[in-house]
Design a protein around this motif. Structure first.
Motif, PDB file in Angstrom:
ATOM      1  N   GLU A 145       6.043   4.839   1.885  1.00  0.00           N
ATOM      2  CA  GLU A 145       4.588   5.212   2.385  1.00  0.00           C
ATOM      3  C   GLU A 145       4.665   6.011   3.978  1.00  0.00           C
ATOM      4  OE1 GLU A 145       0.129   3.787   2.969  1.00  0.00           O
ATOM      5  OE2 GLU A 145       1.676   2.508   2.793  1.00  0.00           O
ATOM      6  N   GLN A 163       5.699   9.353  -2.711  1.00  0.00           N
ATOM      7  CA  GLN A 163       4.430   8.390  -3.321  1.00  0.00           C
ATOM      8  C   GLN A 163       4.965   7.771  -4.676  1.00  0.00           C
ATOM      9  OE1 GLN A 163       1.783   7.914  -1.997  1.00  0.00           O
ATOM     10  NE2 GLN A 163       0.469   7.084  -3.786  1.00  0.00           N
ATOM     11  N   THR A 164       5.619   8.350  -5.446  1.00  0.00           N
ATOM     12  CA  THR A 164       6.055   7.770  -6.806  1.00  0.00           C
ATOM     13  C   THR A 164       6.936   6.297  -6.388  1.00  0.00           C
ATOM     14  OG1 THR A 164       6.296   9.869  -7.859  1.00  0.00           O
ATOM     15  CG2 THR A 164       7.505   8.216  -8.861  1.00  0.00           C
ATOM     16  N   ARG A 182       6.785   4.731  -3.691  1.00  0.00           N
ATOM     17  CA  ARG A 182       5.758   3.653  -3.238  1.00  0.00           C
ATOM     18  C   ARG A 182       4.894   2.869  -4.549  1.00  0.00           C
ATOM     19  NH1 ARG A 182       0.495   2.693  -2.302  1.00  0.00           N
ATOM     20  NH2 ARG A 182       0.185   1.325  -0.610  1.00  0.00           N
ATOM     21  N   GLU A 183       4.415   3.849  -5.315  1.00  0.00           N
ATOM     22  CA  GLU A 183       3.753   3.268  -6.508  1.00  0.00           C
ATOM     23  C   GLU A 183       4.629   2.451  -7.442  1.00  0.00           C
ATOM     24  OE1 GLU A 183       2.182   6.688  -8.350  1.00  0.00           O
ATOM     25  OE2 GLU A 183       0.558   7.047  -6.968  1.00  0.00           O
TER      26      GLU A 183
END
Length: 438
Positions: A247, A265-266, A268-269
Motif C-alpha cells: 500500500e 493495489q492488486t 495489497r488486495e
C-alpha cells in the motif's frame, strides 16, 4: 406368569444355541500366540513347536488315562473302556461341544449296559473323563455353558438312577451323585471364573492399548493445534507487512505509472484476502486465553530467548550446560520457533523423568540448517508418577516433520536420554528478522 415364561423361553433358547445348534462344528484349539511368554523364552527353532505344547500335554494326559483304564479292566472290556474314556477327551481339541455330547452318551451307555462291571457314571475313571471333558469345554466356550453342562449331567444322573437295576452297585447312586455333582460344580465354577478373569485382563489390556493410541492421537492433535496457532501468528505478521508495504510503495516513487500502482493495489488486495482467509481457517484453533501466565500479545520466542529459558530451568534445580557452535545467523521464524519449543520440551522431560540429572544443550549452526542436541545423564532418584505424560516426543516429532527435518530420541548407554534434531533451511529462505539469508 408371562415374565416367568419369557425367562424360561430365553433360557431354553440359550441352551439350544450353546449345546444343540451346530454342536459338532469343527472348532480346533488354536496354538499358543507367537508373543506368548513360554514361546518367547525358547529358541526360535524350538518356539515353533512350543506353540503346540498344550495339545501335546493334553494328548499325553489322555493317553495316560487310557492306559490306566485298560490296565484296570484288561482284555476286550479294557480296550472298550479305554476308547470310551479317551475318544471324548481327545475330541475336545477339535469339536468341544460335540465331545461333551459324546461323553454324556458314554456315561449313559456304560451305566445301562455295563453296570455289573463297575462301569457306571460315578466310576472314578469314567467320571474323571467326563469331568475333564466338561472342564476343557468350559475353558473353550462361554461361561454359561459350564452351568448348562452341569445341569444336564445332573439330569442324566437322575435318569440313570431311575433305570438302574435293583441289586446293582447303583442302589446308592443318590449319595454318590450328590458328592460327584458337588465336586464337578466346584471345579467348573473355578474354571469358568479363571476364564472370566483371563478375558477381563485381556479386555483391560486391549482397552489400555486403545486408550494409549487415543492419547497419542490427542497429543498429536493438540500439538498440531499449537503449531497452527503459532503459524497463524507468524504468517499473519508477514502477510500484514506485505499488505502495508504494497500500500505504501506507490507513494515512495514520484509519478508512479498507473500500471505499477494497479499492480501494488492488486498485491495489497491479495495479501488482505489471504490474511482474512488465514484468520478464518486458523483462527478457530486459538483459545480465548492461549497462556494464562504469559502475555497473549507477546511475540513468539526465537533462539535469542533460549538463554532465558535455560536460566529458568536452572532456577528449577536442573544444571544445564549450553553450547552454541557455528556462525550464529538469523533463521526463518518458523525454524527458530520450532527449535525453541523442541529444546523447551526436551528440558521439561528431563525435569519430569530424570530428577537430579544434568543436561547439555547444543545448538549447531551448520551449512543447510540447524542442529539441536539435548542430552541428560542418569537420574539419581526415582521420578514421581506423571499421569498423562510421556507424549512430548510425539509433539517434537510433529514439529520436525512439519519442517522436513530429522529427529532421533533414544536412551544413552550411561542411563540417560538424548534428543537429536536437524532442521533444514533452504538458501535464500526468509529469516526470522525479515532479511534474506545469505
Amino acid at each position: 406368569m408371562r415374565s416367568e415364561m419369557r425367562i424360561a423361553r430365553g433360557a431354553l433358547d440359550r441352551l439350544r444355541e450353546d449345546l444343540f445348534h451346530d454342536a459338532f462344528a469343527f472348532r480346533p484349539l488354536p496354538p499358543l500366540a507367537a508373543d506368548h511368554g513360554l514361546v518367547r523364552l525358547l529358541p526360535r527353532r524350538a518356539a515353533r513347536y512350543a506353540r503346540w505344547l498344550p495339545h501335546a500335554a493334553f494328548t499325553a494326559f489322555t493317553g495316560m488315562v487310557m492306559l490306566v483304564t485298560f490296565a484296570e479292566a484288561g482284555g476286550l472290556l479294557g480296550m472298550l473302556t479305554a476308547l470310551f474314556v479317551g475318544v471324548p477327551m481327545l475330541m475336545t481339541l477339535f469339536r468341544p461341544v460335540g465331545a461333551w455330547w459324546l461323553s454324556a452318551g458314554v456315561l449313559l451307555f456304560t451305566s445301562l449296559f455295563f453296570g455289573g462291571y463297575a462301569m457306571g457314571p460315578w466310576n472314578p475313571v469314567t467320571f474323571l473323563s467326563h469331568l475333564v471333558v466338561m472342564l476343557v469345554v468350559t475353558l473353550r466356550t462361554r461361561p454359561r455353558v459350564a452351568a448348562e453342562m452341569w445341569l444336564l449331567t445332573g439330569a442324566l444322573g437322575v435318569f440313570i438312577s431311575v433305570f438302574a437295576r435293583a441289586g446293582s452297585p447303583y442302589d446308592t447312586i443318590g449319595g454318590d451323585m450328590a458328592e460327584m455333582m458337588l465336586l464337578a460344580g466346584v471345579l467348573l465354577f473355578a474354571a469358568a471364573a479363571g476364564r472370566g478373569l483371563r478375558e477381563s485382563k485381556q479386555q483391560v489390556a486391549a482397552q489400555a492399548a486403545v486408550t494409549e493410541v487415543e492419547r497419542s492421537r490427542r497429543t498429536v492433535l493438540e500439538e498440531r493445534t499449537t503449531i497452527a496457532r503459532e503459524l497463524h501468528d507468524v504468517v499473519a505478521h508477514h502477510m500484514s507487512v506485505v499488505a502495508i508495504q504494497a500500500e505504501a510503495a506507490p507513494y515512495r516513487v514520484e509519478d508512479t505509472p498507473p500500471e505499477l500502482a494497479a499492480a501494488f493495489q492488486t498485491i495489497r488486495e491479495n495479501a488482505v484476502a489471504a490474511l482474512t482467509e488465514l484468520r478464518r481457517v486458523l483462527g478457530v484453533v486459538r483459545s480465548e486465553n492461549p497462556d494464562a501466565f504469559a502475555d497473549p500479545e507477546a511475540p513468539q520466542p526465537t533462539l535469542e530467548a533460549l538463554p532465558g529459558l535455560i536460566e529458568n530451568v536452572r532456577s528449577a534445580g536442573l544444571p544445564v550446560e549450553h553450547v552454541t557452535t557455528g556462525a550464529v545467523r538469523p533463521l526463518p521464524q518458523g525454524v527458530e520457533l520450532s527449535a525453541y519449543r523442541i529444546v523447551q520440551e526436551a528440558l521439561s522431560n528431563v525435569l519430569r523423568h530424570a530428577p537430579g540429572a544434568g543436561a547439555r544443550v547444543e545448538v549447531s549452526y551448520v551449512l543447510g540448517g540447524l542442529g539441536l542436541r539435548v542430552v541428560n545423564g542418569a537420574p539419581n532418584r526415582l521420578a514421581k508418577p506423571s499421569p498423562g505424560a510421556g507424549h512430548g516426543v510425539l509433539g517434537m516429532r510433529e514439529r520436525v516433520a512439519m519442517l522436513g527435518g530429522e529427529m532421533t530420541a533414544e536412551a544413552t548407554a550411561e542411563g540417560g536420554y538424548e534428543v537429536a534434531v536437524f532442521l533444514p533451511v533452504a538458501p535464500g529462505e526468509q529469516t526470522a528478522h525479515g532479511e534474506a539469508a545469505a
